[in-house]
Design an enzyme around this catalytic site. Structure first.
Site, mmCIF file in Angstrom:
data_model
loop_
_atom_site.group_PDB
_atom_site.id
_atom_site.type_symbol
_atom_site.label_atom_id
_atom_site.label_comp_id
_atom_site.label_asym_id
_atom_site.label_seq_id
_atom_site.Cartn_x
_atom_site.Cartn_y
_atom_site.Cartn_z
ATOM 1 N N ASP A 37 0.831 -1.204 0.000
ATOM 2 C CA ASP A 37 0.000 0.000 0.000
ATOM 3 C C ASP A 37 0.870 1.260 0.000
ATOM 4 O O ASP A 37 1.978 1.248 0.536
ATOM 5 C CB ASP A 37 -0.911 -0.033 1.242
ATOM 6 C CG ASP A 37 -2.098 0.896 1.097
ATOM 7 O OD1 ASP A 37 -2.278 1.504 0.023
ATOM 8 O OD2 ASP A 37 -2.868 1.016 2.073
ATOM 9 N N GLY A 40 0.122 5.368 -4.416
ATOM 10 C CA GLY A 40 -0.471 6.650 -4.826
ATOM 11 C C GLY A 40 0.152 7.799 -4.057
ATOM 12 O O GLY A 40 0.506 8.836 -4.629
ATOM 13 N N HIS A 54 2.696 3.050 -8.794
ATOM 14 C CA HIS A 54 2.519 1.606 -9.025
ATOM 15 C C HIS A 54 3.742 1.038 -9.760
ATOM 16 O O HIS A 54 4.200 -0.061 -9.484
ATOM 17 C CB HIS A 54 1.260 1.337 -9.851
ATOM 18 C CG HIS A 54 -0.009 1.719 -9.134
ATOM 19 N ND1 HIS A 54 -0.243 1.392 -7.825
ATOM 20 C CD2 HIS A 54 -1.116 2.417 -9.559
ATOM 21 C CE1 HIS A 54 -1.433 1.858 -7.460
ATOM 22 N NE2 HIS A 54 -1.976 2.486 -8.489
ATOM 23 N N LEU A 148 11.240 -20.260 -3.914
ATOM 24 C CA LEU A 148 10.096 -19.457 -3.448
ATOM 25 C C LEU A 148 8.898 -19.550 -4.396
ATOM 26 O O LEU A 148 9.066 -19.497 -5.618
ATOM 27 C CB LEU A 148 10.540 -17.988 -3.365
ATOM 28 C CG LEU A 148 9.464 -16.979 -2.982
ATOM 29 C CD1 LEU A 148 9.292 -16.933 -1.466
ATOM 30 C CD2 LEU A 148 9.782 -15.596 -3.504
ATOM 31 N N LEU A 212 -7.317 -4.968 7.000
ATOM 32 C CA LEU A 212 -7.041 -6.142 6.157
ATOM 33 C C LEU A 212 -7.577 -6.021 4.732
ATOM 34 O O LEU A 212 -7.146 -6.765 3.841
ATOM 35 C CB LEU A 212 -7.612 -7.413 6.805
ATOM 36 C CG LEU A 212 -6.883 -7.873 8.069
ATOM 37 C CD1 LEU A 212 -7.511 -9.136 8.621
ATOM 38 C CD2 LEU A 212 -5.400 -8.122 7.780
HETATM 39 C C1 FPP Z 1 -2.280 0.136 -3.186
HETATM 40 O O1 FPP Z 1 -1.686 1.404 -3.163
HETATM 41 C C2 FPP Z 1 -1.657 -0.644 -4.246
HETATM 42 C C3 FPP Z 1 -2.330 -1.288 -5.237
HETATM 43 C C4 FPP Z 1 -3.786 -1.320 -5.337
HETATM 44 C C5 FPP Z 1 -1.600 -1.974 -6.294
HETATM 45 C C6 FPP Z 1 -0.390 -2.690 -5.849
HETATM 46 C C7 FPP Z 1 0.411 -3.055 -7.025
HETATM 47 C C8 FPP Z 1 1.746 -2.962 -7.086
HETATM 48 C C9 FPP Z 1 2.598 -2.586 -5.968
HETATM 49 C C10 FPP Z 1 2.452 -3.320 -8.304
HETATM 50 C C11 FPP Z 1 2.317 -4.799 -8.481
HETATM 51 C C12 FPP Z 1 3.320 -5.323 -9.306
HETATM 52 C C13 FPP Z 1 3.167 -6.455 -9.959
HETATM 53 C C14 FPP Z 1 4.354 -7.077 -10.531
HETATM 54 C C15 FPP Z 1 1.872 -7.112 -10.142
HETATM 55 P P1 FPP Z 1 -2.602 2.664 -3.379
HETATM 56 O O2 FPP Z 1 -2.658 2.975 -4.819
HETATM 57 O O3 FPP Z 1 -3.938 2.434 -2.754
HETATM 58 O O4 FPP Z 1 -1.805 3.776 -2.604
HETATM 59 P P2 FPP Z 1 -2.440 5.004 -1.826
HETATM 60 O O5 FPP Z 1 -3.208 4.430 -0.659
HETATM 61 O O6 FPP Z 1 -1.241 5.783 -1.408
HETATM 62 O O7 FPP Z 1 -3.314 5.752 -2.782
#
Ligand code: FPP
Length: 263
Positions: A37, A40, A54, A148, A212
């Site tokens: 998380d 953004g 991301h 893994l 969660l």
């Molecule tokens: C939440 O952060 C993150 C996600 C919904 C996407 C997570 C995906 C990645 C880290 C990349 C994955 C990589 C692969 C290889 C599949 P958010 O956007 O909600 O962050 P914020 O709370 O700061 O807005």
């Protein structure tokens, strides 16, 4: 002392050095699950579009996978996209759906070389063909690997997963092939997408959020939780080592008592 410890780990070649060696002499969590998380917010702090966060987060996936594998972790489950994430703007969803493809195209040779096996848990419906194809290719290319298990939770939602398991059990009861008295925890666990995996030992959530978000609700019953303020793109090898060190100091009792506590 380090030399002595190193001798016990002669097959372990780790750049992160002594800290990793010490960690690997304790019980390393067999299954680590991560809610990645803060992408953004990472981007916003730099006046970048959210998708840049991301993309940077994808680089963290590589670092964490590499170290977890070196430490002897068996399974790393990463929450990459939830069944609720479809509510995000289309441009962001489209970008997120391209990331597994970019990651697996760029790093597949490295994953093969490092003996990592790629898996996915989540609903295939709604996922674009290009995403499914990239995952299928990576799963196929790594299926015999014994290191893994890198398990992407993609279009995954825990409540839906539990509902599906319950429906399946209800159908068996209705068909007369299962007696209600025989419904137990193992039967429910066996109906989940994680049926072939051990339950997570350690759950990490980054970015300071403490919830969660519909992630592995059944499977996390006895998991140790560790929350960090670090945003996912800033999470690195040291962060993972810190999480594991803290895990190793925890006293896991599974509802019982241990040693001196029994008096
Ligand atoms: C939440 O952060 C993150 C996600 C919904 C996407 C997570 C995906 C990645 C880290 C990349 C994955 C990589 C692969 C290889 C599949 P958010 O956007 O909600 O962050 P914020 O709370 O700061 O807005």
């Amino acid at each position: 002392m380090f030399n002595k410890l190193l001798k016990r780990n002669t097959d372990l070649v780790l750049e992160s050095g002594d800290r990793s060696v010490l960690i690997s002499n304790e019980a390393v969590p067999a299954h680590i699950a991560i809610i990645m998380d803060g992408n953004g917010r990472w981007a916003k702090k730099r006046s970048l579009p959210r998708v840049a966060g991301h993309h940077e987060g994808m680089k963290t996936v590589r670092k964490v996978t590499k170290l977890a594998n070196e430490l002897g972790v068996s399974v790393l489950t990463l929450y990459a996209f939830s069944t609720e994430n479809w509510k995000r703007p289309k441009i962001e969803v489209d970008f997120l759906m391209r990331l597994p493809e970019e990651f697996l195209t760029t790093f597949l040779p490295e994953l093969i070389e490092e003996n990592v096996r790629v898996e996915m848990m989540g609903y295939h419906h709604n996922l674009p063909l290009h995403t499914l194809r990239a995952i299928k290719k990576a799963k196929e290319a790594t299926k015999d690997n014994t290191g893994l298990v890198l398990n992407f939770a993609l279009n995954y939602g825990s409540r839906a997963e539990i509902v599906d398991a319950v429906k399946d059990i209800a159908a068996q009861v209705a068909a007369g092939t299962l007696d209600v008295c025989d419904i137990n925890e193992d039967l429910i666990s066996g109906g989940l997408m994680t049926k072939d995996l051990p339950e997570p030992d350690l759950l990490i959530r980054t970015s300071g959020e403490v919830r969660l978000s519909n992630f592995m609700l059944w499977q996390l019953a006895y998991t140790e939780f560790w929350f960090t303020e670090t945003l996912w793109p800033d999470f690195n090898e040291d962060s993972l080592l810190e999480a594991i060190e803290i895990y190793q100091k925890r006293n896991r009792r599974y509802g019982g008592l241990k040693g001196d506590e029994v008096k």
